[in-house]
Scaffold this active site. Structure first.
Site, short mmCIF file in Angstrom:
data_model
loop_
_atom_site.label_atom_id
_atom_site.label_comp_id
_atom_site.label_asym_id
_atom_site.label_seq_id
_atom_site.Cartn_x
_atom_site.Cartn_y
_atom_site.Cartn_z
N TYR A 206 42.76 77.95 -0.50
CA TYR A 206 42.05 77.11 0.46
C TYR A 206 43.00 76.85 1.62
O TYR A 206 44.08 76.27 1.43
CB TYR A 206 41.62 75.78 -0.19
CG TYR A 206 40.45 75.90 -1.12
CD1 TYR A 206 39.18 75.50 -0.73
CD2 TYR A 206 40.59 76.43 -2.40
CE1 TYR A 206 38.09 75.61 -1.58
CE2 TYR A 206 39.52 76.54 -3.26
CZ TYR A 206 38.26 76.12 -2.84
OH TYR A 206 37.19 76.24 -3.69
N HIS A 238 35.02 83.23 1.43
CA HIS A 238 33.92 82.82 0.56
C HIS A 238 33.13 81.64 1.12
O HIS A 238 31.92 81.63 1.07
CB HIS A 238 34.42 82.46 -0.83
CG HIS A 238 33.31 82.11 -1.77
ND1 HIS A 238 32.90 80.81 -2.01
CD2 HIS A 238 32.45 82.90 -2.46
CE1 HIS A 238 31.88 80.82 -2.83
NE2 HIS A 238 31.59 82.06 -3.12
N HIS A 392 25.34 75.14 -4.21
CA HIS A 392 26.64 75.79 -4.33
C HIS A 392 27.15 75.76 -5.77
O HIS A 392 27.19 74.72 -6.41
CB HIS A 392 27.65 75.08 -3.42
CG HIS A 392 29.01 75.70 -3.42
ND1 HIS A 392 29.26 76.98 -2.95
CD2 HIS A 392 30.21 75.23 -3.86
CE1 HIS A 392 30.54 77.26 -3.07
NE2 HIS A 392 31.14 76.22 -3.62
#
Length: 613
Positions: A206, A238, A392
């Site tokens: 991240y 992503h 998600h």
């Protein structure tokens, strides 16, 4: 009886209208390009019972089109056709578990028309959405994995030749494709874009960077946001999240970039809590409805934002440098309402856990009536209107629903996807905006499969970990950022026989004290040590769904509503919405085209002429 010459005219007119209505005249509302080189174009339209496709492919051989359960050839529903000597042909096929192609005994795809020139083949065909043929795939509002192929030669007597590299897949929602609204040419925009970020040599990263929002002298609305994914990195990037940061941030922090959730990341990253926008893999740009926009330029609007990019690198590629980001279009022509985002579902934590070896495991994340009563009751007693949802999950995810309850009665789901695809996640505009009232209750329900996994799957950030979230776009904006829940841990530990944890808690994950078999193990190690079976996993799932829940109910920034941190029990619902049952049409029933033609005859009061055809 009409004179013969009028009957002839009627026959020609009826035939022309029928052909025009079903082949060309009604047009195709939806379209996409399936391959990266622009050689395979797909158009489609649908009604309540049927769907019609038109494919245009740069070949003079056969073209293949199919619907797959997972994006692969095995167990796919396939149609293959082409044009030979000026005559179009089409055959319904299916692939078995070993990827061998067979002609389907029940031919459910209907050729509408076909043509060919020196470079391209065009075929149009239709089928029922639900054919009740076990070799066909039902077409629903959920995600569909379309597969495609083509060859330079037509189908021969021995069947179609292998297509080689001329093949691919694309996930989409055929019955819920969203609306591609074009914005005015020349609309101003600004980019939030990473520049030459070295993607670390590990499977999940991240990466965060702080940007300043475009400076404006008065209020503006952002009306469209689209991804800027570096070419060739479509599977690497992503998802991208935008968070609003403290408006008093020191400008020296601008441009600071670092790995997120890292001990050495800048402290300023911790001030960026409120989600402004979310994009995930497979999604295209999102255009706000004409009466709603994302506000910038006022005292409560974002001045600085943190852009979080999730890089998924399971192949451990080395030396990768990325410059992806977002493009935001904005205008001084203000919309009626300011948009907001609420993150709902399961609070991301190790307390969200999935046993291994499960064909199906269900998690529920609650946006509780207590949270919505307090927040909306104070901010917007008449409620807010949800207009889009992004659901998600990660690799174990198979289906997601965002369920909506009012006074313990279930309404229709806000959104659902029974064929969830990890590689295709985007905001879906609701067909009708949904009113969300104080005291309503939302459940994000995620179904997973952990079949083939040997250890527990944990709630967490990597794609091998899991999430269960729904991002709601709504208006008018209120001070509510997250509305989530998390099953309390004590009941989960008792299930595997834990009696006591070490106190005080000084490590994370915390350590177990007794019984002896778990002594000095972390709770995650103890959960992995437990001998899981399908029966035990099912019992654990049933127990977790009944456990008290920790409530998360947070405001913008780091503030919280008073209900946050309390324990509440899952609500008892009086009614639930059951999925619609599938009704198979008898093969003896007339096809819709015949019904249409007969209706046309009735409409023009020339029944005798029609019956005499």
């Amino acid at each position: 009886m009409l004179p013969a010459k009028y009957r002839s005219v009627l026959v020609l007119f009826t035939a022309f209208w029928f052909y025009a209505s079903f082949s060309h005249g009604s047009g195709f509302r939806h379209s996409t390009i399936l391959d990266p080189h622009g050689k395979y174009h797909l158009k489609w339209r649908f009604d309540r019972g049927t769907i019609t496709f038109e494919i245009e492919v740069e070949t003079t051989g056969y073209v293949g089109f199919g619907l797959s359960p997972n994006g692969a050839m095995a167990l796919s529903d396939i149609v293959i056709g082409g044009v030979t000597d000026g005559r179009p042909y089409l055959q319904d096929y299916f692939a078995d578990a070993k990827r061998k192609v067979h002609r389907d005994v029940q031919q459910n795809y209907r050729l509408e028309y076909g043509r060919e020139n020196n470079t391209h083949t065009v075929l149009a065909f239709s089928r029922d959405l639900l054919t009740c043929d076990t070799n066909d795939k039902d077409i629903t509002e959920s995600t569909v994995r379309v597969i495609w192929a083509y060859h330079s030669d037509d189908v021969g007597p021995s069947g179609p030749m292998y297509h080689g590299v001329n093949r691919g897949r694309k996930s989409m929602r055929l019955l819920d494709p969203g609306s591609k609204v074009n914005i005015t040419s020349g609309t101003d925009f600004f980019n939030l874009q990473n520049i030459n970020v070295p993607v670390p040599y590990k499977d999940t990263t991240y990466w965060c960077q702080i940007f300043q929002i475009q400076e404006v002298q008065q209020k503006h609305h952002i009306i469209r946001i689209e991804p800027l994914i570096q070419r060739g990195h479509e599977n690497l990037v992503h998802h991208i999240l935008l968070y609003q940061c403290d408006s008093n941030l020191n400008e020296s922090e601008l441009g600071a970039s670092h790995e997120c959730y890292h001990p050495n990341m800048p402290d300023s990253f911790l001030t960026c809590e409120t989600i402004v926008f979310a994009w995930a893999i497979g999604g295209e740009g999102f255009t706000y409805p004409p009466h709603v926009g994302l506000s910038i330029g006022t005292a409560i609007d974002p001045v600085y934002v943190l852009m979080e990019v999730h890089y998924d690198n399971p192949a451990l590629q080395q030396g990768v440098v990325d410059s992806s980001g977002l493009r935001l279009f904005y205008t001084p022509e203000l919309r009626q309402y300011d948009a907001g985002v609420i993150e709902t579902g399961v609070w991301v934590s190790l307390y969200h856990m999935l046993p291994p070896g499960m064909q199906e495991y269900v998690s529920e994340g609650h946006c509780t009536r207590e949270c919505l009563q307090e927040s909306l009751g104070q901010e917007m007693p008449n409620g807010v209107r949800v207009f889009a949802v992004l659901m998600h999950a990660h690799l174990a995810g198979r289906a997601i629903r965002t369920r909506h309850f009012r006074e313990q009665e279930e309404l229709q789901p806000l959104s659902h996807d029974e064929e969830f695809d990890f590689n295709f996640q985007e905001f879906q505009l609701l067909k009708e905006e949904r009113l969300l009232l104080p005291g309503d209750h939302l459940i994000t329900e995620c179904k997973y499969t952990t079949k083939g996994r040997q250890n527990m799957t944990w709630g967490g950030l990597t794609t091998r970990d899991e999430m269960c979230l729904s991002y709601l776009l709504y208006y008018p904006r209120v001070n509510l950022a997250r509305c989530e829940s998390l099953p309390e841990i004590t009941g989960q530990l008792k299930f595997i026989g834990v009696k006591e944890i070490q106190a005080p808690v000084t490590t994370w994950p915390f350590m177990i004290k007794s019984p002896k078999k778990y002594s000095n193990l972390s709770f995650t190690e103890a959960m992995d040590k437990y001998r899981w079976s399908k029966k035990r996993g099912k019992s654990f799932n049933e127990m977790v769904l009944q456990l008290p829940m920790n409530v998360r109910c947070s405001k913008w920034g780091q503030d919280e509503w008073s209900i946050q941190g309390t324990l509440v029990s899952p609500p008892e619902m009086k009614s639930e919405v059951k999925p619609p049952s599938v009704v198979c049409r008898s093969a003896s029933e007339p096809h819709s085209g015949v019904v249409f033609l007969f209706t046309l005859c009735l409409t023009y009061s020339v029944v005798q002429a029609c019956l005499s055809l």
